[in-house]
Design a protein around this motif. Structure first.
Motif, PDB file in Angstrom:
ATOM      1  N   GLY A   1       0.812  -1.210   0.000  1.00 52.67           N
ATOM      2  CA  GLY A   1       0.000   0.000   0.000  1.00 52.67           C
ATOM      3  C   GLY A   1       0.850   1.266   0.000  1.00 52.67           C
ATOM      4  O   GLY A   1       2.077   1.228  -0.118  1.00 52.67           O
ATOM      5  N   ILE A   2       0.150   2.396   0.132  1.00 50.33           N
ATOM      6  CA  ILE A   2       0.806   3.702   0.118  1.00 50.33           C
ATOM      7  C   ILE A   2       0.573   4.389   1.463  1.00 50.33           C
ATOM      8  O   ILE A   2      -0.547   4.415   1.971  1.00 50.33           O
ATOM      9  CB  ILE A   2       0.262   4.583  -1.017  1.00 50.33           C
ATOM     10  N   GLY A   3       1.635   4.906   2.035  1.00 48.95           N
ATOM     11  CA  GLY A   3       1.541   5.635   3.292  1.00 48.95           C
ATOM     12  C   GLY A   3       1.728   7.129   3.062  1.00 48.95           C
ATOM     13  O   GLY A   3       2.645   7.533   2.349  1.00 48.95           O
ATOM     14  N   LEU A   4       0.867   7.937   3.656  1.00 51.58           N
ATOM     15  CA  LEU A   4       0.970   9.394   3.566  1.00 51.58           C
ATOM     16  C   LEU A   4       1.166   9.952   4.966  1.00 51.58           C
ATOM     17  O   LEU A   4       0.271   9.866   5.811  1.00 51.58           O
ATOM     18  CB  LEU A   4      -0.293   9.997   2.944  1.00 51.58           C
ATOM     19  N   LEU A   5       2.353  10.481   5.222  1.00 50.46           N
ATOM     20  CA  LEU A   5       2.647  11.083   6.528  1.00 50.46           C
ATOM     21  C   LEU A   5       2.473  12.596   6.420  1.00 50.46           C
ATOM     22  O   LEU A   5       3.221  13.271   5.714  1.00 50.46           O
ATOM     23  CB  LEU A   5       4.068  10.743   6.978  1.00 50.46           C
ATOM     24  N   TYR A   6       1.486  13.116   7.128  1.00 53.67           N
ATOM     25  CA  TYR A   6       1.164  14.544   7.062  1.00 53.67           C
ATOM     26  C   TYR A   6       2.004  15.342   8.055  1.00 53.67           C
ATOM     27  O   TYR A   6       2.221  14.937   9.195  1.00 53.67           O
ATOM     28  CB  TYR A   6      -0.313  14.773   7.402  1.00 53.67           C
ATOM     29  N   SER A   7       2.444  16.503   7.593  1.00 53.96           N
ATOM     30  CA  SER A   7       3.067  17.490   8.482  1.00 53.96           C
ATOM     31  C   SER A   7       3.030  18.830   7.765  1.00 53.96           C
ATOM     32  O   SER A   7       2.638  18.916   6.603  1.00 53.96           O
ATOM     33  CB  SER A   7       4.509  17.105   8.821  1.00 53.96           C
ATOM     34  N   GLU A   8       3.440  19.889   8.438  1.00 55.44           N
ATOM     35  CA  GLU A   8       3.537  21.207   7.816  1.00 55.44           C
ATOM     36  C   GLU A   8       4.983  21.595   7.576  1.00 55.44           C
ATOM     37  O   GLU A   8       5.251  22.684   7.072  1.00 55.44           O
ATOM     38  CB  GLU A   8       2.834  22.251   8.685  1.00 55.44           C
ATOM     39  N   LEU A   9       5.907  20.720   7.940  1.00 56.10           N
ATOM     40  CA  LEU A   9       7.328  21.011   7.771  1.00 56.10           C
ATOM     41  C   LEU A   9       7.705  20.912   6.298  1.00 56.10           C
ATOM     42  O   LEU A   9       7.483  19.891   5.652  1.00 56.10           O
ATOM     43  CB  LEU A   9       8.166  20.037   8.594  1.00 56.10           C
ATOM     44  N   VAL A  10       8.266  21.983   5.767  1.00 56.55           N
ATOM     45  CA  VAL A  10       8.650  22.023   4.362  1.00 56.55           C
ATOM     46  C   VAL A  10      10.105  21.614   4.176  1.00 56.55           C
ATOM     47  O   VAL A  10      10.446  20.862   3.272  1.00 56.55           O
ATOM     48  CB  VAL A  10       8.422  23.445   3.789  1.00 56.55           C
ATOM     49  N   GLN A  11      10.989  22.085   5.058  1.00 59.47           N
ATOM     50  CA  GLN A  11      12.421  21.859   4.890  1.00 59.47           C
ATOM     51  C   GLN A  11      12.881  20.611   5.645  1.00 59.47           C
ATOM     52  O   GLN A  11      13.479  20.707   6.708  1.00 59.47           O
ATOM     53  CB  GLN A  11      13.219  23.079   5.394  1.00 59.47           C
ATOM     54  N   GLY A  12      12.574  19.437   5.131  1.00 60.06           N
ATOM     55  CA  GLY A  12      13.089  18.217   5.738  1.00 60.06           C
ATOM     56  C   GLY A  12      12.005  17.230   6.135  1.00 60.06           C
ATOM     57  O   GLY A  12      10.814  17.423   5.873  1.00 60.06           O
ATOM     58  N   ILE A  13      12.457  16.150   6.806  1.00 54.77           N
ATOM     59  CA  ILE A  13      11.558  15.093   7.274  1.00 54.77           C
ATOM     60  C   ILE A  13      11.213  15.354   8.734  1.00 54.77           C
ATOM     61  O   ILE A  13      12.111  15.546   9.567  1.00 54.77           O
ATOM     62  CB  ILE A  13      12.228  13.704   7.137  1.00 54.77           C
ATOM     63  N   PRO A  14       9.919  15.365   9.094  1.00 46.99           N
ATOM     64  CA  PRO A  14       9.533  15.693  10.483  1.00 46.99           C
ATOM     65  C   PRO A  14      10.024  14.633  11.462  1.00 46.99           C
ATOM     66  O   PRO A  14      10.102  13.438  11.123  1.00 46.99           O
ATOM     67  CB  PRO A  14       8.003  15.728  10.414  1.00 46.99           C
ATOM     68  N   PRO A  15      10.368  15.020  12.698  1.00 44.27           N
ATOM     69  CA  PRO A  15      10.877  14.069  13.692  1.00 44.27           C
ATOM     70  C   PRO A  15       9.873  12.991  14.072  1.00 44.27           C
ATOM     71  O   PRO A  15      10.261  11.943  14.595  1.00 44.27           O
ATOM     72  CB  PRO A  15      11.226  14.966  14.889  1.00 44.27           C
ATOM     73  N   ILE A  16       8.597  13.236  13.804  1.00 45.54           N
ATOM     74  CA  ILE A  16       7.597  12.226  14.133  1.00 45.54           C
ATOM     75  C   ILE A  16       7.824  10.944  13.353  1.00 45.54           C
ATOM     76  O   ILE A  16       7.451   9.859  13.788  1.00 45.54           O
ATOM     77  CB  ILE A  16       6.171  12.787  13.873  1.00 45.54           C
ATOM     78  N   PHE A  17       8.479  11.039  12.185  1.00 45.12           N
ATOM     79  CA  PHE A  17       8.746   9.860  11.365  1.00 45.12           C
ATOM     80  C   PHE A  17       9.650   8.881  12.109  1.00 45.12           C
ATOM     81  O   PHE A  17       9.428   7.660  12.075  1.00 45.12           O
ATOM     82  CB  PHE A  17       9.390  10.271  10.047  1.00 45.12           C
ATOM     83  N   ARG A  18      10.664   9.379  12.798  1.00 43.41           N
ATOM     84  CA  ARG A  18      11.550   8.512  13.562  1.00 43.41           C
ATOM     85  C   ARG A  18      10.772   7.771  14.645  1.00 43.41           C
ATOM     86  O   ARG A  18      10.995   6.581  14.895  1.00 43.41           O
ATOM     87  CB  ARG A  18      12.676   9.332  14.197  1.00 43.41           C
ATOM     88  N   LEU A  19       9.820   8.471  15.259  1.00 38.10           N
ATOM     89  CA  LEU A  19       9.015   7.856  16.306  1.00 38.10           C
ATOM     90  C   LEU A  19       8.113   6.771  15.731  1.00 38.10           C
ATOM     91  O   LEU A  19       7.923   5.708  16.346  1.00 38.10           O
ATOM     92  CB  LEU A  19       8.173   8.922  17.002  1.00 38.10           C
ATOM     93  N   PHE A  20       7.566   7.002  14.547  1.00 39.67           N
ATOM     94  CA  PHE A  20       6.776   5.976  13.877  1.00 39.67           C
ATOM     95  C   PHE A  20       7.605   4.714  13.666  1.00 39.67           C
ATOM     96  O   PHE A  20       7.140   3.592  13.910  1.00 39.67           O
ATOM     97  CB  PHE A  20       6.265   6.494  12.530  1.00 39.67           C
ATOM     98  N   MET A  21       8.818   4.892  13.198  1.00 35.34           N
ATOM     99  CA  MET A  21       9.671   3.744  12.907  1.00 35.34           C
ATOM    100  C   MET A  21      10.098   3.013  14.179  1.00 35.34           C
ATOM    101  O   MET A  21      10.288   1.802  14.166  1.00 35.34           O
ATOM    102  CB  MET A  21      10.911   4.198  12.126  1.00 35.34           C
ATOM    103  N   GLU A  22      10.227   3.742  15.279  1.00 37.51           N
ATOM    104  CA  GLU A  22      10.576   3.098  16.542  1.00 37.51           C
ATOM    105  C   GLU A  22       9.407   2.285  17.088  1.00 37.51           C
ATOM    106  O   GLU A  22       9.593   1.190  17.621  1.00 37.51           O
ATOM    107  CB  GLU A  22      11.009   4.153  17.557  1.00 37.51           C
ATOM    108  N   LYS A  23       8.209   2.827  16.948  1.00 37.06           N
ATOM    109  CA  LYS A  23       7.024   2.134  17.468  1.00 37.06           C
ATOM    110  C   LYS A  23       6.591   0.994  16.553  1.00 37.06           C
ATOM    111  O   LYS A  23       6.176  -0.076  17.016  1.00 37.06           O
ATOM    112  CB  LYS A  23       5.862   3.131  17.621  1.00 37.06           C
TER     113      LYS A  23
END
Length: 821
Positions: free
Chosen positions: A577-599
């Motif tokens: 499938g396709i995953g869409l991670l929402y954020s408002e951060l334009v310049q880079g990958i939001p830190p929440i992504f690291r937390l997703f991968m840890e959990k």
């Protein structure tokens, strides 16, 4: 074979356009310094996490400055009468009674007040708004937010550091580099960009004006309906003021109750009634002038203003609080500009509204010279007998229309505020498919209704409500004057003498009126200030925490090394499938992504970081909305996508949004693959050089099925030659050589697109961070109260992000995280 030839031609056209896009890049490079004050180059953009351009500069199909024919302009002028002028048109119902609160002591005072009314109408609505402020529109949009948006495109005053060089390439952006010949504009620009305090002050003034206009959504229905209903006392003198207030409340409840049905085709529906109203008040005014005292026309001599102040002193100054009500609703001319045009508003006000309203005040003054004791209800008592009941009915209809316009305006302003992260999330219902500006917000509607009913029930008289109304009206006008002055300095680069004249004359008049209405603070004037303070508190706190949230994510964004390590980690499971991670951060990958991968140590087969970004323009064309970039390594299929909206754009429902995003993603993959793997001359330039298929892509997305090579060459070649193309002389031969290799790439491209399609069919999952914002332990007590208590209360009692974006609960995954700010 035919497909291969078509792809070869396409690649050749992409190559031919490189020079033109490079020229556009140079323009942006000159205009846009980076965040550290250094000049940007396209070769360095990638390190700032920029993107290839999917949309270049194209003709704006909604260009507000486009010349309309006279037939259309006159039709728009007619419609504008029904939408814009209900408030200023009903002002004659209560201006004289609000001015002479203690009765008329001397008949000469009537001429003084009439002179003040006439010159106030001339200087503020006519000269300031009709001939100056209307031209300070933001590509056809007016109002406080539009002015702030216009300024922020030319000066980096946004408190959120999400500016991108690509934004200046949008067709609606229309960025012009300030002229180096005018050091004044550059000096002011530098001061604003380097001073955080000035940026905050400008922002606070903007939300103050916005709060005042929202407050008008409470006061306008109350004073308009109450003043119209009060006329019944002429025929039913036994009615008490409390009973009149009760009748007004019933009308107000009905008015707010029907808001959910929308105001589709509001212009054509209301215009005949308001035109009839202006005809009526103008005709009655002319009748009274001829019948009672033609001599009141002497009021056009400003000497009577001087005599009025000389006779009455401080009392004359305080009476300005009532006189200023003659220009209530003037701001609507500017705020509602997006539905019409500058020329249409100018014609409707100059030809219909100004003459009719002026005659109404002149006629009432003429009547008062004979019957000064009837100042409490001048309008209705001056109506000829047979016209009373028709006038009474039309007056109530006009009051309802005036209220309707302000309520709808409040909805639109809150939508804009929400789009610029200045207001908590609320449910915005679009009530019309034809008129995109028509919105309805249930929570705000009922809040305004309760407030308006309370104001009517508590104050009961137009005089007390008028004291409150005047402060809201003049405050917004004074802020508009300040912002337009900035536009004159920074953008128009007007002569300093004209700017000084505008500021001294117009700003001086408004400052005098403001001082007068503030003197009535304890007599009801506190109400708009209390409403504005409450709304500013909500808007200010919400934006403050939002900025802190953005800066926290910017400072703690995920490094590119982490993505590389993730791709090599064999313990990471790929989910279909396709995953869409929402954020408002334009310049880079939001830190929440690291937390997703840890959990959850797994990632979808195709993963897109979706950044929702609001731009300082009213609308972004749909074909210019998406910017994509593929993260390395490419086989990992991670993409970064910035989705750009204007402050008036609505975010699509999740189902429509994901279809559009996937379609645009496949198109991006197609062109990105051709450029990077096709062996074109573009490979000789840096990978970051955004020499893309801007023109062809935009034309195709706009509906063109076929673009011929000779047409593209004709459109792009001249621009490239005039600017000095960077392409080598053998570019045509190189493109043909590359084209022979395109055939081998087509199967790989189609395979990648089909892979994306199959993964979409397996399901799209939305990932959101449930962010808890708390103040650091060592923060001041004020900051802890603001963040930990007030912000949390606001957040709990408004809609959450997934509700605002209509994300299906069954396909939503949230991970909680706490940010200390």
């Amino acid at each position: 074979m035919q497909s291969t030839k078509e792809e070869s031609k396409k690649l050749e056209r992409l190559t031919l356009m490189a020079g033109t896009v490079h020229t556009e890049a140079n323009k942006v490079e000159e205009a846009e310094p980076d965040l550290k004050g250094k000049k940007l180059s396209w070769g360095k953009l990638r390190q700032f996490d920029s993107f290839h351009l999917e949309a270049g500069r194209i003709p704006n199909i909604n260009d507000h400055a486009m010349k309309d024919g006279w037939t259309k302009t006159l039709a728009l002028a007619f419609q504008s009468v029904g939408v814009v002028y209900g408030d200023i048109g009903t002002s004659p119902l209560y201006v004289y009674s609000s001015t002479f609160t203690d009765g008329i002591k001397k008949k000469d005072d009537i001429l003084g007040v009439l002179s003040l009314i006439l010159y106030t109408l001339i200087f503020i609505p006519l000269i300031k708004y009709v001939f100056i402020v209307l031209w300070a529109n933001d590509d056809g949009d007016g109002g406080t937010f539009a002015l702030y948006s216009l300024i922020s495109r030319h000066v980096k005053i946004s408190l959120i550091p999400n500016q991108q060089a690509e934004d200046a390439m949008l067709s609606n952006y229309k960025l012009e580099t300030p002229s180096r010949k005018l050091k004044r504009a550059q000096w002011i620009k530098h001061k604003l960009e380097s001073s955080k305090m000035l940026q905050v002050v400008l922002f606070l003034f903007t939300i103050l004006a916005t709060s005042m206009i929202i407050g008008d959504g409470v006061l306008t229905p109350a004073i308009s309906v109450l003043s119209a209903v009060s006329g019944i006392k002429v025929k039913a003198a036994s009615l008490l003021q409390g009973q009149i207030a009760l009748i007004s409340i019933v009308i107000l409840v009905l008015l707010f109750s029907v808001q959910r049905f929308g105001t589709d085709k509001v212009g054509y529906a209301f215009a005949p009634i308001i035109v009839l109203w202006f005809t009526l008040i103008g005709g009655i005014g002319l009748y009274n002038l001829v019948k009672y005292d033609v001599g009141v026309l002497r009021a056009f001599n400003p000497k009577y203003i001087v005599d009025y102040f000389r006779r009455n002193g401080k009392k004359a100054w305080t009476s300005l609080g009532g006189i200023v009500l003659c220009i209530t609703g003037t701001e609507a001319m500017f705020a509602d500009l997006s539905h019409f045009s500058v020329r249409a508003i100018q014609i409707s006000f100059s030809a219909v509204v100004f003459p009719a309203v002026s005659l109404a005040y002149i006629g009432q003054a003429s009547y008062l010279t004979k019957f000064p004791e009837e100042v409490d209800n001048t309008f209705y008592k001056s109506i000829p007998g047979p016209l009373f009941w028709p006038s009474f009915i039309i007056a109530i209809a006009a009051a309802i229309i005036a209220s309707q316009a302000m309520i709808s305006g409040a909805f639109s302003i809150i939508q804009q505020s929400q789009g610029l992260s200045c207001f908590p999330r609320v449910r915005v219902v679009h009530t019309s498919t034809e008129y995109e500006g028509q919105v309805y917000i249930p929570e705000i509607n009922y809040t305004l209704m309760v407030a308006s009913v309370l104001v009517t029930g508590i104050f009961r008289s137009t005089t007390n409500i008028g004291n409150a109304y005047g402060i809201a009206v003049v405050s917004v006008m004074l802020i508009t004057t300040a912002l337009v002055t900035l536009v004159m300095l920074l953008i128009w680069k007007t002569s300093i003498w004209w700017i000084s004249l505008f500021l001294i004359v117009i700003g001086g008049i408004e400052a005098i009126y403001l001082s007068a209405v503030l003197s009535k603070f304890i007599k009801g004037g506190f109400l708009p200030l209390a409403l504005a303070f409450f709304l500013m508190l909500i808007m200010g706190i919400w934006h403050y925490v939002h900025v802190k949230h953005y800066n926290f994510e910017l400072e703690n964004k995920v490094s590119s090394n982490y993505i590389q390590e993730l791709a090599l980690d064999r313990n990471i499971t790929r989910i279909p499938g396709i995953g869409l991670l929402y954020s408002e951060l334009v310049q880079g990958i939001p830190p929440i992504f690291r937390l997703f991968m840890e959990k959850i140590p797994s990632i979808h087969s195709v993963f897109v970081f979706v950044s929702v970004k609001r731009l300082p323009i009213s609308k972004v064309e749909p074909h210019e909305r998406f910017l994509f970039r593929q993260l390395e390594p490419r086989e990992f299929r991670l993409f970064k996508c910035v989705v750009r909206y204007g402050y008036k754009d609505a975010i699509e429902a999740a189902k429509d949004f994901e279809k559009t995003l996937i379609r645009q993603l496949k198109e991006f993959i197609y062109h990105e693959f051709l450029i990077q793997e096709g062996g074109s001359p573009l490979q000789n330039a840096p990978l970051e050089d955004p020499a893309t298929e801007a023109t062809e892509s935009n034309q195709r997305r706009a509906g063109s099925n076929t673009i011929h090579a000779d047409e593209t060459l004709k459109a792009q070649g001249s621009a490239g030659n005039s600017s000095g193309s960077i392409l080598p002389a053998n570019s045509n031969r190189s493109a043909n050589s590359s084209g022979r290799r395109v055939g081998a790439l087509i199967p790989a491209i189609e395979e990648e697109k089909q892979y994306i399609q199959k993964e979409m069919e397996k399901g799209v999952v939305y990932l959101l961070g449930e962010t808890e914002m708390v103040a650091k332990p060592n923060s001041s007590i004020i900051k802890r109260v603001v963040v930990n208590n007030i912000y949390h209360f606001i957040r709990r009692n408004f809609r959450q992000g997934d509700e605002a974006m209509s994300i299906p609960k069954a396909r939503l995954l949230k991970v909680g995280v706490t940010y200390e700010i």
